[in-house]
Design a protein around this motif. Structure first.
Motif, PDB file in Angstrom:
ATOM      1  N   ASP A 146      48.096  37.038  44.648  1.00 51.12           N
ATOM      2  CA  ASP A 146      47.464  35.884  43.977  1.00 51.12           C
ATOM      3  C   ASP A 146      48.608  35.009  43.309  1.00 51.12           C
ATOM      4  O   ASP A 146      49.284  35.715  42.408  1.00 51.12           O
ATOM      5  CB  ASP A 146      46.609  36.065  43.056  1.00 51.12           C
ATOM      6  CG  ASP A 146      45.668  34.926  42.253  1.00 51.12           C
ATOM      7  OD1 ASP A 146      46.225  34.015  42.278  1.00 51.12           O
ATOM      8  OD2 ASP A 146      44.862  35.253  41.452  1.00 51.12           O
ATOM      9  N   GLY A 154      48.351  32.364  41.590  1.00 51.78           N
ATOM     10  CA  GLY A 154      47.954  31.640  40.420  1.00 51.78           C
ATOM     11  C   GLY A 154      47.452  30.238  40.540  1.00 51.78           C
ATOM     12  O   GLY A 154      47.482  29.798  41.779  1.00 51.78           O
ATOM     13  N   LEU A 155      47.353  29.392  39.646  1.00 51.86           N
ATOM     14  CA  LEU A 155      46.848  28.072  39.446  1.00 51.86           C
ATOM     15  C   LEU A 155      47.831  27.039  39.887  1.00 51.86           C
ATOM     16  O   LEU A 155      48.934  27.234  39.246  1.00 51.86           O
ATOM     17  CB  LEU A 155      45.848  27.637  38.509  1.00 51.86           C
ATOM     18  CG  LEU A 155      44.570  28.353  38.355  1.00 51.86           C
ATOM     19  CD1 LEU A 155      43.881  27.830  37.085  1.00 51.86           C
ATOM     20  CD2 LEU A 155      43.588  28.153  39.353  1.00 51.86           C
ATOM     21  N   HIS A 156      47.599  26.222  40.626  1.00 47.71           N
ATOM     22  CA  HIS A 156      48.638  25.117  40.942  1.00 47.71           C
ATOM     23  C   HIS A 156      47.932  23.800  40.824  1.00 47.71           C
ATOM     24  O   HIS A 156      47.025  23.500  41.333  1.00 47.71           O
ATOM     25  CB  HIS A 156      49.382  25.148  42.289  1.00 47.71           C
ATOM     26  CG  HIS A 156      49.956  26.462  42.672  1.00 47.71           C
ATOM     27  ND1 HIS A 156      51.309  26.687  42.877  1.00 47.71           N
ATOM     28  CD2 HIS A 156      49.367  27.795  43.017  1.00 47.71           C
ATOM     29  CE1 HIS A 156      51.649  28.012  43.003  1.00 47.71           C
ATOM     30  NE2 HIS A 156      50.401  28.623  43.237  1.00 47.71           N
ATOM     31  N   ASP A 157      48.772  22.660  40.091  1.00 46.42           N
ATOM     32  CA  ASP A 157      48.216  21.360  40.073  1.00 46.42           C
ATOM     33  C   ASP A 157      48.344  20.499  41.543  1.00 46.42           C
ATOM     34  O   ASP A 157      49.518  20.755  42.205  1.00 46.42           O
ATOM     35  CB  ASP A 157      49.064  20.581  38.844  1.00 46.42           C
ATOM     36  CG  ASP A 157      48.883  20.916  37.570  1.00 46.42           C
ATOM     37  OD1 ASP A 157      47.740  21.622  37.450  1.00 46.42           O
ATOM     38  OD2 ASP A 157      49.699  21.127  36.761  1.00 46.42           O
ATOM     39  N   PRO A 213      43.097  21.273  40.116  1.00 43.41           N
ATOM     40  CA  PRO A 213      43.783  22.696  40.146  1.00 43.41           C
ATOM     41  C   PRO A 213      43.128  23.450  41.435  1.00 43.41           C
ATOM     42  O   PRO A 213      41.994  23.336  41.611  1.00 43.41           O
ATOM     43  CB  PRO A 213      43.395  23.512  38.915  1.00 43.41           C
ATOM     44  CG  PRO A 213      42.969  22.507  38.018  1.00 43.41           C
ATOM     45  CD  PRO A 213      42.460  21.196  38.973  1.00 43.41           C
ATOM     46  N   ALA A 214      44.278  24.243  42.018  1.00 40.80           N
ATOM     47  CA  ALA A 214      43.875  25.104  43.256  1.00 40.80           C
ATOM     48  C   ALA A 214      44.521  26.374  43.269  1.00 40.80           C
ATOM     49  O   ALA A 214      45.829  26.464  42.477  1.00 40.80           O
ATOM     50  CB  ALA A 214      44.338  24.458  44.449  1.00 40.80           C
ATOM     51  N   ARG A 215      43.849  27.544  43.320  1.00 39.89           N
ATOM     52  CA  ARG A 215      44.158  28.715  43.449  1.00 39.89           C
ATOM     53  C   ARG A 215      44.998  28.993  44.743  1.00 39.89           C
ATOM     54  O   ARG A 215      44.313  28.763  45.808  1.00 39.89           O
ATOM     55  CB  ARG A 215      43.310  29.821  42.769  1.00 39.89           C
ATOM     56  CG  ARG A 215      43.997  31.319  42.897  1.00 39.89           C
ATOM     57  CD  ARG A 215      42.885  32.240  42.454  1.00 39.89           C
ATOM     58  NE  ARG A 215      42.604  31.907  41.061  1.00 39.89           N
ATOM     59  CZ  ARG A 215      43.245  32.265  39.944  1.00 39.89           C
ATOM     60  NH1 ARG A 215      44.247  32.885  40.048  1.00 39.89           N
ATOM     61  NH2 ARG A 215      42.704  32.018  38.795  1.00 39.89           N
ATOM     62  N   GLU A 220      39.620  27.285  41.902  1.00 39.26           N
ATOM     63  CA  GLU A 220      39.928  28.291  40.859  1.00 39.26           C
ATOM     64  C   GLU A 220      38.940  29.228  40.379  1.00 39.26           C
ATOM     65  O   GLU A 220      38.945  30.376  39.737  1.00 39.26           O
ATOM     66  CB  GLU A 220      40.511  27.662  39.533  1.00 39.26           C
ATOM     67  CG  GLU A 220      39.354  26.346  39.047  1.00 39.26           C
ATOM     68  CD  GLU A 220      39.743  25.888  37.658  1.00 39.26           C
ATOM     69  OE1 GLU A 220      40.603  26.689  36.925  1.00 39.26           O
ATOM     70  OE2 GLU A 220      39.921  24.669  37.670  1.00 39.26           O
TER      71      GLU A 220
END
Length: 501
Positions: free
Chosen positions: A143, A145-148, A153-155, A501
């Motif tokens: 994982d 993490g979260l990305h803009d 937001p998308a994991r 997310e």
């Protein structure tokens, strides 16, 4: 008993040459080549035929590839991590039980002295266990993490997946080690494998196939071995569209041919190719430590090593001193029958390889090099493909012997005046596999190492090579890495998955 005057062992507790299995492993069955064809295997220390190996055909290779493809696509091997570890631990234990048989096959095929077989027997057996444990602990889903993103937001998850069918084409200089290094990480990563061993060392491959078939639960088709004396069989493996990846160790010329064969299907290639490594000796180096070690490394394995620092660059202020130490070591190096304890240099692998080495030595002398010691066949070893430990001084950095890989017990020595000149000479090569720097000022040695265009560098004898560190070359010495996390990941695709997310 004897075969053409050569002692052949018939029982496990005897000594002498030992023939390996004359069958191949295809789709879980030990079998002879289509039509029953076989080719002779010669013991390089006696020049005598000591047995036969299956001479596989393009048809045999096609059947092996089909089995590997079917096992990957329809079987559960790629999905069952614990079962893969179980099978490879079985392989480790079986090889441990068979290690003396494997050692005698190695000496029979290669002529590697029994005194120095540890790196070619104990080391690869250990590596089987290492990769089984490493692969079991590897994080195949990560994982990040979260990305803009423009859509919010998308994991992002990284999923490491096996490549598929891996074709492994291995060389003759360290056959068992490289048979393991090029197949076991691939297997543990979930791939199926077709191994094509070198023509001169088929038994190190066929014995591995026999052990897999008889002493492990590895399913049919997951691991296949095709021995052959025909170049087109390896070419067929490289070109087959059912093969997803080729891993190869060997000459740069053959590596180019494999790249060309693989290009139409754009399959992944992992290549460890030739080397012409330089050893820069600084004026503050401890020559009494560095030079004997350099000479020993040139002679162990009969110089048949891709990482050998065969070009010694000495400061002009200590030039003759360094040459004298190298010459003393090489003149007294124990060369002889590989079955004799204490011998550390055996024969070249075959007559053609010895002729190549002797021809390159002659070319060096013709180009103006000074022959300090060696240069021919040892007078006391008229039988066997032996070459004298050879030292050439005053070698022109642009000459053929300074540019071509020798693969024999030969060192060339060239003087230099400044650090910049030494680095320029070292980098004057199409290769970039390895290198070495010796000097008392470690910071200075490190700064020079950083300027070398090579994938690996040793400083003051502290080896760069290890199963937990990436190993790969630059230039025409290869593509990709073996060993370490980087090496394991070569046998995996990375799939990036974007999710809520």
């Amino acid at each position: 008993m004897t075969v053409k005057g050569v002692l052949v062992a018939s029982e496990a507790n005897e000594t002498g040459v030992l023939a390996g299995d004359d069958r191949m492993l295809i789709d879980g069955e030990l079998q002879h080549a289509a039509g029953g064809a076989a080719f002779e295997v010669i013991h390089p220390a006696s020049e005598q035929v000591v047995g036969r190996a299956a001479d596989g055909t393009v048809e045999d290779m096609g059947r092996a590839v089909a089995a590997a493809r079917r096992a990957f696509d329809d079987g559960s091997w790629s999905a069952d991590l614990e079962f893969r570890k179980h099978c490879l631990m079985q392989l480790h234990d079986a090889m441990e039980r068979s290690k003396e048989r494997l050692r005698r096959i190695l000496i029979t095929e290669v002529g590697c002295p029994v005194t120095v077989t540890g790196s070619q027997i104990e080391s690869p057996i250990h590596e089987v266990k290492h990769w089984a444990e490493f692969g079991a602990d590897f994080e195949y889903l990560r994982d990040t993490g979260l990305h803009d993103t423009p859509l919010g937001p998308a994991r992002r998850m990284l999923r490491y997946e096996p490549v598929g069918v891996v074709g492994a084409i291995t060389p003759w200089n360290v056959p068992l080690y490289l048979n393991i290094a090029e197949t076991v990480p691939a297997l543990m990563a979930g791939n199926t494998v077709v191994l094509k061993p070198a023509q001169l060392t088929p038994w190190s491959g066929s014995e591995l196939g026999r052990i897999v078939a008889e002493e492990t639960d590895i399913p049919a088709g997951v691991f296949n071995v095709v021995t052959s004396n025909a170049n087109e069989v390896g070419a067929a493996l490289s070109a087959d569209p059912r093969v997803d990846m080729i891993t190869f160790t060997g000459s740069t010329a053959t590596g180019r041919a494999i790249l060309a064969a693989a290009a139409p299907t754009v399959k992944k290639t992992l290549l460890e190719l030739g080397g012409k490594s330089a050893h820069i000796v600084l004026e503050d180096a401890d020559l009494n430590a560095a030079m004997p070690l350099a000479a020993m490394m040139a002679c162990v394995m009969s110089g048949q090593s891709c990482v050998l620092p065969s070009r010694i660059l000495l400061p002009r202020s200590r030039y003759e001193e360094g040459i004298g130490l190298l010459a003393t070591m090489m003149q007294n190096f124990p060369v002889g029958d590989p079955w004799t304890p204490g011998v550390m240099q055996g024969p070249q692998i075959c007559a053609a390889q010895r002729e190549k080495v002797l021809g390159l030595i002659a070319s060096g002398v013709a180009d103006g090099a000074r022959l300090v010691t060696g240069g021919g066949i040892p007078a006391n070893l008229p039988v066997g493909y032996y070459t004298e430990p050879t030292l050439l001084a005053d070698v022109d950095p642009n000459s053929r012997i300074a540019q071509e890989e020798i693969f024999g017990p030969v060192l060339t020595v060239t003087p230099y005046d400044t650090d910049d000149e030494a680095v320029a000479i070292a980098n004057n090569s199409i290769y970039g596999l390895s290198g070495e720097v010796s000097g008392a000022d470690v910071d200075r040695a490190f700064a020079i190492a950083a300027r070398l265009r090579t994938g690996n560098v040793t400083i003051n004898g502290k080896s760069h090579f290890g199963i937990d560190s990436p190993f790969g070359g630059t230039g025409q010495s290869g593509l990709g890495y073996r060993n370490g996390t980087h090496g394991y990941q070569e046998y995996l695709h990375i799939k990036t998955i974007g999710m809520p997310e």
